[in-house]
Design an enzyme around this catalytic site. Structure first.
Site, PDB file in Angstrom:
ATOM      1  N   ASN A 242     -51.060   0.121 -24.869  1.00  0.00           N
ATOM      2  CA  ASN A 242     -50.794  -0.721 -26.029  1.00  0.00           C
ATOM      3  C   ASN A 242     -51.110  -2.146 -25.585  1.00  0.00           C
ATOM      4  O   ASN A 242     -50.305  -2.785 -24.909  1.00  0.00           O
ATOM      5  CB  ASN A 242     -49.327  -0.555 -26.424  1.00  0.00           C
ATOM      6  CG  ASN A 242     -48.932  -1.423 -27.611  1.00  0.00           C
ATOM      7  OD1 ASN A 242     -49.735  -2.201 -28.122  1.00  0.00           O
ATOM      8  ND2 ASN A 242     -47.691  -1.287 -28.023  1.00  0.00           N
TER       9      ASN A 242
ATOM     10  N   ARG B 114     -52.783   2.565 -28.786  1.00  0.00           N
ATOM     11  CA  ARG B 114     -52.218   2.068 -30.038  1.00  0.00           C
ATOM     12  C   ARG B 114     -53.185   1.032 -30.609  1.00  0.00           C
ATOM     13  O   ARG B 114     -53.539   0.069 -29.930  1.00  0.00           O
ATOM     14  CB  ARG B 114     -50.874   1.416 -29.766  1.00  0.00           C
ATOM     15  CG  ARG B 114     -50.235   0.904 -31.016  1.00  0.00           C
ATOM     16  CD  ARG B 114     -48.868   0.354 -30.724  1.00  0.00           C
ATOM     17  NE  ARG B 114     -48.227  -0.069 -31.948  1.00  0.00           N
ATOM     18  CZ  ARG B 114     -47.029  -0.619 -31.972  1.00  0.00           C
ATOM     19  NH1 ARG B 114     -46.353  -0.768 -30.853  1.00  0.00           N
ATOM     20  NH2 ARG B 114     -46.498  -0.999 -33.100  1.00  0.00           N
TER      21      ARG B 114
ATOM     22  N   HIS C  75     -46.294  -0.414 -38.293  1.00  0.00           N
ATOM     23  CA  HIS C  75     -45.225   0.322 -37.588  1.00  0.00           C
ATOM     24  C   HIS C  75     -45.294   1.824 -37.871  1.00  0.00           C
ATOM     25  O   HIS C  75     -44.295   2.543 -37.776  1.00  0.00           O
ATOM     26  CB  HIS C  75     -43.819  -0.190 -37.979  1.00  0.00           C
ATOM     27  CG  HIS C  75     -43.471  -1.514 -37.369  1.00  0.00           C
ATOM     28  ND1 HIS C  75     -42.835  -2.502 -38.058  1.00  0.00           N
ATOM     29  CD2 HIS C  75     -43.688  -2.001 -36.125  1.00  0.00           C
ATOM     30  CE1 HIS C  75     -42.664  -3.557 -37.270  1.00  0.00           C
ATOM     31  NE2 HIS C  75     -43.176  -3.272 -36.088  1.00  0.00           N
TER      32      HIS C  75
ATOM     33  N   GLY D 295     -36.965  -4.699 -34.875  1.00  0.00           N
ATOM     34  CA  GLY D 295     -37.141  -5.183 -33.499  1.00  0.00           C
ATOM     35  C   GLY D 295     -37.633  -6.605 -33.572  1.00  0.00           C
ATOM     36  O   GLY D 295     -37.327  -7.325 -34.527  1.00  0.00           O
TER      37      GLY D 295
ATOM     38  N   ARG E 284     -42.133 -14.338 -36.736  1.00  0.00           N
ATOM     39  CA  ARG E 284     -42.965 -14.271 -37.944  1.00  0.00           C
ATOM     40  C   ARG E 284     -42.090 -14.476 -39.186  1.00  0.00           C
ATOM     41  O   ARG E 284     -40.959 -14.004 -39.220  1.00  0.00           O
ATOM     42  CB  ARG E 284     -43.676 -12.918 -38.028  1.00  0.00           C
ATOM     43  CG  ARG E 284     -44.874 -12.806 -37.106  1.00  0.00           C
ATOM     44  CD  ARG E 284     -45.441 -11.411 -37.084  1.00  0.00           C
ATOM     45  NE  ARG E 284     -44.993 -10.658 -35.917  1.00  0.00           N
ATOM     46  CZ  ARG E 284     -45.117  -9.340 -35.770  1.00  0.00           C
ATOM     47  NH1 ARG E 284     -45.650  -8.621 -36.723  1.00  0.00           N
ATOM     48  NH2 ARG E 284     -44.705  -8.756 -34.664  1.00  0.00           N
TER      49      ARG E 284
ATOM     50  N   MET F 201     -32.263 -11.735 -31.017  1.00  0.00           N
ATOM     51  CA  MET F 201     -31.050 -11.485 -31.791  1.00  0.00           C
ATOM     52  C   MET F 201     -29.782 -11.582 -30.938  1.00  0.00           C
ATOM     53  O   MET F 201     -28.749 -12.069 -31.402  1.00  0.00           O
ATOM     54  CB  MET F 201     -31.148 -10.106 -32.455  1.00  0.00           C
ATOM     55  CG  MET F 201     -30.006  -9.782 -33.385  1.00  0.00           C
ATOM     56  SD  MET F 201     -29.775 -11.005 -34.695  1.00  0.00           S
ATOM     57  CE  MET F 201     -30.964 -10.467 -35.910  1.00  0.00           C
TER      58      MET F 201
ATOM     59  N   GLY G 178     -32.041  -2.500 -34.552  1.00  0.00           N
ATOM     60  CA  GLY G 178     -31.499  -1.362 -35.304  1.00  0.00           C
ATOM     61  C   GLY G 178     -30.758  -0.374 -34.413  1.00  0.00           C
ATOM     62  O   GLY G 178     -29.743   0.192 -34.800  1.00  0.00           O
TER      63      GLY G 178
ATOM     64  N   GLU H  51     -42.735   5.276 -29.837  1.00  0.00           N
ATOM     65  CA  GLU H  51     -44.127   5.244 -30.294  1.00  0.00           C
ATOM     66  C   GLU H  51     -45.064   5.883 -29.267  1.00  0.00           C
ATOM     67  O   GLU H  51     -46.074   6.494 -29.622  1.00  0.00           O
ATOM     68  CB  GLU H  51     -44.534   3.788 -30.568  1.00  0.00           C
ATOM     69  CG  GLU H  51     -43.832   3.233 -31.796  1.00  0.00           C
ATOM     70  CD  GLU H  51     -43.576   1.747 -31.756  1.00  0.00           C
ATOM     71  OE1 GLU H  51     -43.144   1.228 -30.693  1.00  0.00           O
ATOM     72  OE2 GLU H  51     -43.791   1.081 -32.777  1.00  0.00           O
TER      73      GLU H  51
HETATM   74  P1  ADP Z   1     -40.519  -5.184 -30.074  1.00  0.00           P
HETATM   75  O1  ADP Z   1     -40.770  -5.309 -31.545  1.00  0.00           O
HETATM   76  O2  ADP Z   1     -41.100  -6.324 -29.283  1.00  0.00           O
HETATM   77  O3  ADP Z   1     -40.781  -3.804 -29.504  1.00  0.00           O
HETATM   78  P2  ADP Z   1     -37.723  -4.484 -29.649  1.00  0.00           P
HETATM   79  O4  ADP Z   1     -37.754  -3.284 -30.540  1.00  0.00           O
HETATM   80  O5  ADP Z   1     -37.568  -4.279 -28.195  1.00  0.00           O
HETATM   81  O6  ADP Z   1     -38.945  -5.457 -29.924  1.00  0.00           O
HETATM   82  O7  ADP Z   1     -36.505  -5.417 -30.168  1.00  0.00           O
HETATM   83  C1  ADP Z   1     -36.232  -6.644 -29.612  1.00  0.00           C
HETATM   84  C2  ADP Z   1     -35.029  -7.244 -30.357  1.00  0.00           C
HETATM   85  O8  ADP Z   1     -33.897  -6.362 -30.196  1.00  0.00           O
HETATM   86  C3  ADP Z   1     -34.601  -8.611 -29.827  1.00  0.00           C
HETATM   87  O9  ADP Z   1     -34.319  -9.485 -30.900  1.00  0.00           O
HETATM   88  C4  ADP Z   1     -33.322  -8.282 -29.083  1.00  0.00           C
HETATM   89  O10 ADP Z   1     -32.428  -9.363 -29.072  1.00  0.00           O
HETATM   90  C5  ADP Z   1     -32.761  -7.169 -29.930  1.00  0.00           C
HETATM   91  N1  ADP Z   1     -31.726  -6.422 -29.199  1.00  0.00           N
HETATM   92  C6  ADP Z   1     -31.877  -5.611 -28.127  1.00  0.00           C
HETATM   93  N2  ADP Z   1     -30.642  -5.173 -27.703  1.00  0.00           N
HETATM   94  C7  ADP Z   1     -29.729  -5.733 -28.542  1.00  0.00           C
HETATM   95  C8  ADP Z   1     -28.293  -5.693 -28.647  1.00  0.00           C
HETATM   96  N3  ADP Z   1     -27.565  -4.968 -27.799  1.00  0.00           N
HETATM   97  N4  ADP Z   1     -27.711  -6.399 -29.635  1.00  0.00           N
HETATM   98  C9  ADP Z   1     -28.430  -7.139 -30.505  1.00  0.00           C
HETATM   99  N5  ADP Z   1     -29.772  -7.220 -30.461  1.00  0.00           N
HETATM  100  C10 ADP Z   1     -30.426  -6.531 -29.507  1.00  0.00           C
END
Ligand code: ADP
Length: 399
Positions: free
Chosen positions: A10, A93, A181, A210, A241, A284, A330, A379
């Site tokens: 990817n 990907r 996605h 994410g 974004r 987050m 999520g 994925e």
């Molecule tokens: P990507 O789209 O780059 O694959 P991810 O799916 O890894 O991203 O998601 C990253 C996001 O998930 C970030 O905003 C991170 O802060 C959030 N995140 C990961 N673990 C937690 C958690 N325990 N609580 C809140 N947010 C989380």
């Protein structure tokens, strides 16, 4: 004896994510990792199998100056740890499959040429995805290369969700709602089919939350509507974004502020979303613990837009049987899930706070009309399965 494997790649603008799967039977993950900051201060992170310590180290600039050198470094590492591995197929990907590609494709010169014509549709992602394919073709000249598209899952959504209300000629030029996605939605939908086939056959909204974030309405396993459109900018606010904005804002920035289109693009892709609204972070976790009004406002907007889109997608589906969360936020943020679900009983969801806090897979109450679930997305395995399938088909065709 050699071990048949598939490598999945990817390739982003300055990153290369990779994984290695044993494909003797159903694909089993052997290794996963990524290189970030390619061309600047590259850093490698990798898990190389059960019981092996996680690798995390800086790379020298020459080890990862571009995609080909980075791939070479990754392959050296993988060959050290998996000396018997033989990659007969590499899965990629690819963000954009355009109007034509609605399933994974074996990469030929002709397919590459068509994928290049789609680069203007995804200028931030597509050229890098294709650079990854070129690097893999050079490194594995005899291997089958398979392209898996983020748009493919949505390709059969209804026409009403495929168009913008622009002059008709733009539709013919490919200015359509593609949705992204798709590999994540395919995985989650497949898992739902395995775990709860009746729900899978019904009306499902998946929230992929994410750094990139979107939602998709799925009916009987098929995408009906999604929040992303022509590019991966639309819909929900994301890490950096903006998500949906009135296109009039672009005219204002260009005409009244005198910004160039490149500056506007940089603002929309890299300086907006959670980062832009909070002025603090795109992450987050940082925002949840910041405790300042700007961070709270950014999170409020994120939650508000998700709830609004949930209503819209349920309307597109004609109701709701399941809401599934995936992606880093999520899957991990019980606070955000709670804020999304609380007060939405009118749409048929009732969150069980204890189940939500305990990290259970089903987090709705037993009385909730629609089920609320958390399914960790994957994925890579979607790419590995497609790569194995196309390899078998090719072997069958050649036999
Ligand atoms: P990507 O789209 O780059 O694959 P991810 O799916 O890894 O991203 O998601 C990253 C996001 O998930 C970030 O905003 C991170 O802060 C959030 N995140 C990961 N673990 C937690 C958690 N325990 N609580 C809140 N947010 C989380």
């Amino acid at each position: 004896m050699t071990q048949p494997v598939t490598l999945t790649l990817n390739a982003g603008s300055s990153s290369l994510k990779f994984s290695l799967y044993d494909i003797t039977g159903a694909p089993v993950q052997l290794a996963i990792g990524n290189v970030e900051n390619i061309g600047r201060q590259p850093r490698l992170k990798a898990s190389l199998g059960d019981g092996m310590p996680r690798v995390e180290r800086e790379l020298s600039p020459s080890e990862a100056s571009d995609h080909p050198s980075t791939l070479k470094t990754v392959l050296t590492l993988l060959r050290e740890h998996f000396p018997k591995a033989h990659a007969a197929v590499v899965g990629h990907r690819v963000v954009h499959g355009g109007p034509r590609f609605s399933e994974p494709m074996a990469v030929t010169d002709e397919v590459m040429a068509e994928l290049r014509t789609l680069s203007p549709f995804a200028p931030i992602h597509q050229p890098h995805n294709l650079a990854g394919i070129e690097a893999a073709r050079a490194a594995f000249p005899d291997a089958l290369q398979v392209a898996c598209f983020d748009t493919a899952f949505h390709r059969h959504h209804p026409k009403a969700n495929d168009v913008f209300a622009l002059p008709r000629e733009y539709y013919d030029k490919g200015i359509r709602r593609y949705g992204f996605h798709g590999l994540s939605y395919e995985y989650v939908s497949g898992e739902l089919k395995r775990i709860a086939p009746l729900l899978h056959a019904g009306r499902v909204v998946v929230a992929h939350l994410g750094n990139g974030a979107s939602m998709c309405g799925i009916l009987d396993g098929r995408s009906v509507a999604s929040t992303m459109g022509f590019t991966a900018l639309d819909g929900l606010p994301m890490g950096t974004r903006c998500g949906q904005v009135d296109p009039g804002v672009i005219f204002y920035m260009v005409q009244q502020e005198g910004r160039t289109i490149d500056e506007v693009r940089d603002i929309f892709y890299n300086k907006s979303g959670l980062l832009g609204l909070s002025g603090i972070s795109n992450d987050m976790r940082v925002l949840e613990s910041a405790g300042v009004p700007e961070a709270n406002e950014a999170v409020d907007y994120f939650v508000f837009r998700i709830r609004r889109e949930l209503g819209g997608l349920a309307a597109a589906l004609g109701g709701l049987d399941a809401l599934v969360f995936c992606g880093g936020i999520g899957e991990n943020s019980r606070k955000i899930r709670r804020r999304i679900c609380d007060g939405m009983d009118w749409i048929g969801i009732e969150l069980d706070h204890d189940r939500n806090d305990s990290g259970a897979q089903v987090i709705s109450t037993d009385f909730s009309r629609a089920r609320i679930m958390v399914i960790a997305t994957n994925e890579e395995i979607v790419i590995a399965r497609a790569a194995k399938r196309l390899l078998s088909e090719q072997a069958g065709a050649g036999a």
